[in-house]
Design a protein around this motif. Structure first.
Motif, short mmCIF file in Angstrom:
data_model
loop_
_atom_site.label_atom_id
_atom_site.label_comp_id
_atom_site.label_asym_id
_atom_site.label_seq_id
_atom_site.Cartn_x
_atom_site.Cartn_y
_atom_site.Cartn_z
N SER A 169 0.83 -1.21 0.00
CA SER A 169 0.00 0.00 0.00
C SER A 169 0.86 1.25 0.00
O SER A 169 0.59 2.21 -0.73
CB SER A 169 -0.92 0.00 1.23
OG SER A 169 -1.84 -1.07 1.18
N VAL A 170 1.92 1.27 0.82
CA VAL A 170 2.78 2.44 0.90
C VAL A 170 3.61 2.60 -0.37
O VAL A 170 3.73 3.71 -0.92
CB VAL A 170 3.70 2.36 2.13
CG1 VAL A 170 4.71 3.50 2.13
CG2 VAL A 170 2.87 2.41 3.40
N ILE A 171 4.18 1.50 -0.87
CA ILE A 171 5.00 1.59 -2.08
C ILE A 171 4.17 2.10 -3.26
O ILE A 171 4.62 2.93 -4.05
CB ILE A 171 5.62 0.22 -2.40
CG1 ILE A 171 6.62 -0.16 -1.31
CG2 ILE A 171 6.31 0.25 -3.76
CD1 ILE A 171 7.15 -1.58 -1.42
N ALA A 172 2.94 1.60 -3.39
CA ALA A 172 2.08 2.04 -4.50
C ALA A 172 1.70 3.51 -4.37
O ALA A 172 1.43 4.17 -5.37
CB ALA A 172 0.82 1.18 -4.54
N ALA A 173 1.69 4.03 -3.14
CA ALA A 173 1.28 5.42 -2.92
C ALA A 173 2.42 6.41 -3.13
O ALA A 173 2.17 7.61 -3.24
CB ALA A 173 0.73 5.58 -1.50
N VAL A 174 3.68 5.93 -3.18
CA VAL A 174 4.82 6.84 -3.23
C VAL A 174 4.80 7.76 -4.46
O VAL A 174 4.95 8.99 -4.31
CB VAL A 174 6.14 6.04 -3.17
CG1 VAL A 174 7.33 6.92 -3.54
CG2 VAL A 174 6.34 5.49 -1.76
N PRO A 175 4.64 7.24 -5.69
CA PRO A 175 4.73 8.14 -6.85
C PRO A 175 3.73 9.28 -6.82
O PRO A 175 4.09 10.45 -6.97
CB PRO A 175 4.49 7.20 -8.04
CG PRO A 175 4.86 5.85 -7.53
CD PRO A 175 4.45 5.84 -6.10
N SER A 176 2.46 8.96 -6.60
CA SER A 176 1.44 10.01 -6.60
C SER A 176 1.56 10.93 -5.39
O SER A 176 1.17 12.10 -5.44
CB SER A 176 0.04 9.40 -6.66
OG SER A 176 -0.18 8.55 -5.56
N ALA A 177 2.12 10.41 -4.27
CA ALA A 177 2.27 11.25 -3.08
C ALA A 177 3.17 12.44 -3.38
O ALA A 177 2.85 13.58 -3.03
CB ALA A 177 2.84 10.43 -1.92
N PHE A 178 4.29 12.22 -4.04
CA PHE A 178 5.20 13.32 -4.36
C PHE A 178 4.59 14.25 -5.40
O PHE A 178 4.73 15.47 -5.31
CB PHE A 178 6.54 12.77 -4.86
CG PHE A 178 7.42 12.28 -3.76
CD1 PHE A 178 8.25 13.14 -3.07
CD2 PHE A 178 7.40 10.94 -3.39
CE1 PHE A 178 9.06 12.69 -2.05
CE2 PHE A 178 8.20 10.47 -2.36
CZ PHE A 178 9.04 11.35 -1.69
N GLY A 179 3.89 13.67 -6.38
CA GLY A 179 3.29 14.52 -7.41
C GLY A 179 2.21 15.42 -6.87
O GLY A 179 2.23 16.64 -7.10
N TYR A 180 1.27 14.86 -6.11
CA TYR A 180 0.17 15.67 -5.59
C TYR A 180 0.62 16.61 -4.48
O TYR A 180 0.07 17.70 -4.32
CB TYR A 180 -0.96 14.76 -5.10
CG TYR A 180 -1.75 14.14 -6.21
CD1 TYR A 180 -2.39 14.94 -7.15
CD2 TYR A 180 -1.86 12.75 -6.34
CE1 TYR A 180 -3.12 14.38 -8.19
CE2 TYR A 180 -2.58 12.18 -7.37
CZ TYR A 180 -3.21 13.00 -8.30
OH TYR A 180 -3.92 12.43 -9.33
N ALA A 181 1.61 16.20 -3.70
CA ALA A 181 2.13 17.12 -2.67
C ALA A 181 2.78 18.34 -3.32
O ALA A 181 2.66 19.46 -2.82
CB ALA A 181 3.14 16.40 -1.78
N ALA A 182 3.45 18.14 -4.45
CA ALA A 182 4.04 19.27 -5.17
C ALA A 182 2.96 20.20 -5.70
O ALA A 182 3.09 21.43 -5.64
CB ALA A 182 4.91 18.76 -6.31
N ILE A 183 1.87 19.62 -6.19
CA ILE A 183 0.77 20.45 -6.68
C ILE A 183 0.12 21.20 -5.53
O ILE A 183 -0.22 22.39 -5.65
CB ILE A 183 -0.27 19.56 -7.41
CG1 ILE A 183 0.36 18.96 -8.67
CG2 ILE A 183 -1.51 20.38 -7.77
CD1 ILE A 183 -0.51 17.93 -9.35
N GLY A 184 -0.06 20.53 -4.39
CA GLY A 184 -0.63 21.20 -3.22
C GLY A 184 0.24 22.34 -2.75
O GLY A 184 -0.26 23.41 -2.37
N ALA A 185 1.56 22.13 -2.78
CA ALA A 185 2.47 23.20 -2.38
C ALA A 185 2.38 24.39 -3.32
O ALA A 185 2.55 25.55 -2.90
CB ALA A 185 3.90 22.67 -2.33
N ALA A 186 2.11 24.12 -4.59
CA ALA A 186 2.00 25.22 -5.56
C ALA A 186 0.81 26.12 -5.29
O ALA A 186 0.80 27.28 -5.71
CB ALA A 186 1.90 24.64 -6.97
N VAL A 187 -0.20 25.59 -4.58
CA VAL A 187 -1.38 26.41 -4.28
C VAL A 187 -1.03 27.56 -3.35
O VAL A 187 -1.53 28.68 -3.49
CB VAL A 187 -2.48 25.52 -3.64
CG1 VAL A 187 -3.65 26.37 -3.17
CG2 VAL A 187 -2.95 24.47 -4.63
N THR A 188 -0.15 27.28 -2.39
CA THR A 188 0.16 28.29 -1.37
C THR A 188 1.51 28.98 -1.60
O THR A 188 1.67 30.14 -1.23
CB THR A 188 0.18 27.65 0.02
OG1 THR A 188 1.06 26.53 0.01
CG2 THR A 188 -1.22 27.18 0.40
#
Length: 230
Positions: A169-188
């Protein structure tokens, strides 16, 4: 709390399975009617929490995931609060906790019912889950079949093992975690985002395609060996 759990486990398996179904349905209804906060407002909330923010982010994110809130929103929110890399780390920790909670709830409420009642194709599917390793869990997680929380509940009702499930579960979540966290950071903080943090998301797409192909080829070999399922 422990006596309540013991009383619950003494209930018939059908009653516990019905409670699991009601729990999932209630979470689905709440997901539809409760509004989600604007990610741009989350850093202000984090400032008010002070040093408790990381713990609140992990525990709150985990509870929201088991309440069927999409993991995309949790990861975007973590990125908006903590930035791309730290946000991805907290989002992955929340995913690990949520996977453990969802699996445990599914195991306690639904496993006995499934083990006793399923027959035929469903029994063979349950056996497949029981034999799964980490790679199998990653494959299922990357397939767009259900949300993170729902898959966790479902896995708990099967014969799958806990540790491979959590690792996959964690390994599968790694790629999208970095991608979406970067997008979330771009909001602020759009000027502070290091966009190479999105790179793992692209690698995740490639890995997902490879895993799906391997699963498809394995199924073809099985059908060739045993003939079509009647």
């Amino acid at each position: 709390m422990i006596p309540a759990v013991r009383r619950l486990l003494r209930q018939p398996s059908a009653v516990r399975f019905a409670l699991l179904v009601l729990l999932v349905a209630a979470c689905g209804v709440l997901l539809l009617v409760v509004p989600r906060p604007d990610p741009s407002e989350l850093p202000g909330l984090a400032d008010r929490l002070g040093g408790f923010t990381p713990v609140a982010a992990v525990l709150g994110g985990a509870l929201l995931l088991v309440a069927l809130v999409p993991r995309t929103f949790i990861t975007l929110a973590s990125g908006a609060i903590f930035g791309p890399f730290e946000g991805a780390g907290y989002a992955l920790t929340a995913a690990l906790v949520a996977a453990a909670i969802g699996f445990t709830v599914g195991r306690l409420l639904g496993r006995e019912f499934v083990a006793v009642r399923v027959r035929g194709r469903l029994a063979r599917l349950d056996g497949w889950f029981a034999r799964q390793n980490v790679l199998g869990v990653i494959t299922v997680r990357l397939l767009p079949i259900a949300g993170f929380g729902l898959v966790s509940y479902g896995y708990g009702t099967t014969g799958a093992r806990l540790l491979p499930f959590l690792a996959g579960s964690v390994i599968a979540a790694v790629p999208s975690a970095f991608g979406y966290a970067a997008i979330g950071a771009a909001v602020t903080s759009p000027g502070d985002v290091q966009w190479f943090a999105v790179a793992p998301a692209g690698l995740g797409l490639i890995a997902g395609a490879v895993l799906v192909r391997r699963l498809w080829r394995a199924e073809r070999r099985r059908r060739s060996a045993f003939g079509p399922t009647r």
